[in-house]
Write an enzyme that holds these catalytic residues in place. Structure first.
Site, PDB file in Angstrom:
ATOM      1  N   HIS A  41      15.436 -20.727  -8.945  1.00  0.00           N
ATOM      2  CA  HIS A  41      15.211 -21.291  -7.638  1.00  0.00           C
ATOM      3  C   HIS A  41      14.839 -20.924  -6.875  1.00  0.00           C
ATOM      4  O   HIS A  41      14.355 -21.013  -6.085  1.00  0.00           O
ATOM      5  CB  HIS A  41      15.667 -22.551  -7.879  1.00  0.00           C
TER       6      HIS A  41
ATOM      7  N   ASP B 227      14.660 -24.589 -18.796  1.00  0.00           N
ATOM      8  CA  ASP B 227      15.056 -25.082 -18.163  1.00  0.00           C
ATOM      9  C   ASP B 227      14.664 -26.304 -17.541  1.00  0.00           C
ATOM     10  O   ASP B 227      13.656 -26.890 -18.090  1.00  0.00           O
ATOM     11  CB  ASP B 227      15.925 -24.533 -16.560  1.00  0.00           C
TER      12      ASP B 227
ATOM     13  N   HIS C  40      14.933 -28.230 -15.070  1.00  0.00           N
ATOM     14  CA  HIS C  40      14.654 -28.313 -13.674  1.00  0.00           C
ATOM     15  C   HIS C  40      13.226 -27.236 -13.571  1.00  0.00           C
ATOM     16  O   HIS C  40      13.395 -25.836 -14.102  1.00  0.00           O
ATOM     17  CB  HIS C  40      15.333 -27.467 -12.700  1.00  0.00           C
TER      18      HIS C  40
ATOM     19  N   ASP D  32      20.128 -27.612 -19.631  1.00  0.00           N
ATOM     20  CA  ASP D  32      20.669 -29.008 -19.523  1.00  0.00           C
ATOM     21  C   ASP D  32      19.910 -29.669 -19.725  1.00  0.00           C
ATOM     22  O   ASP D  32      19.373 -31.291 -18.849  1.00  0.00           O
ATOM     23  CB  ASP D  32      19.993 -28.965 -17.494  1.00  0.00           C
TER      24      ASP D  32
END
Ligand SMILES: [Zn+2]
Length: 392
Positions: free
Chosen positions: A135, A170, A172, A259
């Protein structure tokens, strides 16, 4: 030419005492406590080759980050209370902490150093469980990420003349890596993630497919809340090999955030470790088919520290080591971490490496249909754009 010694060796794991310095504080989900049970499981599975990550220089950080941002991180690293600025805020996802420049530059150095060894032919597969800070943006921290180690490693390979395929698993969206190579046709970023309609960083939609000079080299496959193994794996197996065949990468970089697992407290996907293992093995096959084995895998997110993260790391390591997945987790590993898990009110280390197939719920039909429609659209667009690029 493949390095004969590297091919026969087990993968190199990037980890050292300094990996523990990346620490936003006791109550932050991204705690270095994850390395205890995680690295211990790798060792119990047979991992013996470790590399302590070195710190990168500021000049190397500037490949992905604005010099002014690096200066801000350095300043906040000495005076953590001087903010908020550049994404750092004491109340947010990224609270500044003392020594954070050195800690984050060491995460970056782990991935860059790993890539240098791969490019030199000294290593074929490297795994950096503490890496994957996807990120981090050129000018700000975001989502527990300060310096974008993955983008820095990709930049290294790209500047050495390689074509890079980046696959981000991931939960995200891999927004920072995508942003940094948005308009670069020599880097293909592919992100599988929970839809930005329901999860941070609220981006990564099918229509987002790369800048004007690089159409088709950003691929986004958003998944509905409630997705489990079946449609996630179907999408992965539909898209990633087809993109690799069209793009013909010479290096693979991957992010294996766990995650997306159903037990993870942050996301809303319902994957099991079966899907994670299948994904890692598919990527291993592509690394050998297209890139002479050159493959840097990184860890990324994952916040169930005893039940999920260690096994997710173990399954990446086993895929890179070309070893079968043992049915059971090592009993001595389980007994070493059960008490600590209980102390932190977390579930105990599981008995099996692969979750029982009936752990994950059956997906609602509309969730699977929605996911596969998105996957087919993303693939069709990317292949069309890549074809036009080659033709032009
Ligand atoms: Zn391999």
């Amino acid at each position: 030419m493949q390095h004969p010694a590297a091919e026969s060796a087990q993968p190199l794991v990037v980890y050292g005492a300094s990996s523990l310095h990346y620490d936003f504080g006791a109550h932050h989900p991204m705690t270095p406590r994850r390395f205890g049970p995680g690295i211990d499981l790798l060792r119990a599975l047979g991992a013996e080759r470790f590399l302590a990550p070195p710190e990168v220089s500021d000049a190397q950080l500037h490949r992905a980050h604005e010099p002014e941002y690096v200066s801000i991180v350095r300043m906040l690293s000495e005076y953590p209370d001087a903010g908020p600025m550049a994404g750092f805020a004491s109340s947010g996802d990224d609270p500044a902490f003392y020594g954070m420049h050195e800690a984050a530059a060491t995460v970056a150095g782990g991935s860059v150093g790993a890539m240098d060894r791969i490019l030199a032919g000294e290593e074929v597969h490297v795994f950096h469980p503490g890496g994957g800070h996807h990120h981090a943006m050129p000018g700000r921290a975001s989502g527990f990420c300060i310096y974008n180690d993955v983008a820095l490693a990709i930049g290294r390979a790209r500047d050495a003349g390689h074509r890079v395929l980046y696959v981000d698993l991931d939960v995200h969206h891999g927004d920072g890596v995508e942003a940094i190579f948005w308009n670069d046709p020599e880097v293909l970023t592919v992100s599988f993630h929970e839809t930005g309609l329901s999860l941070f960083p609220w981006t990564g939609f099918v229509d987002d497919s790369g800048g004007p000079q690089a159409q088709g080299t950003a691929v986004n496959v958003p998944f509905e809340s409630g997705t489990s193994d079946a449609s996630w794996l179907e999408a992965l197996e539909m898209i990633v090999p087809a993109l690799a065949a069209a793009y013909r990468p010479t290096v693979l970089v991957t992010q294996h955030g766990s995650d997306s697992h159903m037990l993870d407290p942050l996301g809303h996907l319902q994957l099991s470790t079966i899907a994670m293992s299948r994904a890692a093995r598919l990527l291993d096959g592509l690394a050998h088919e297209y890139a002479a084995g050159r493959w840097l895998a990184t860890g990324g997110g994952g916040y169930d520290l005893y039940r999920v993260v260690p096994r997710a790391w173990g399954l990446v390591w086993l895929a890179q080591a070309h070893r079968d997945v043992p049915p059971e987790t090592p009993a001595e590993w389980r007994s070493r971490w059960a008490a600590e898990a209980a102390r932190h009110h977390q579930g105990p280390p599981p008995d099996t490496m692969l979750d029982p197939p009936d752990l994950v719920p059956v997906e609602p039909r509309e969730v699977a249909e929605h996911n596969l429609t998105a996957a087919r659209t993303a693939l069709r667009r990317a292949l069309g754009a890549l074809e036009r690029q080659t033709a032009g």
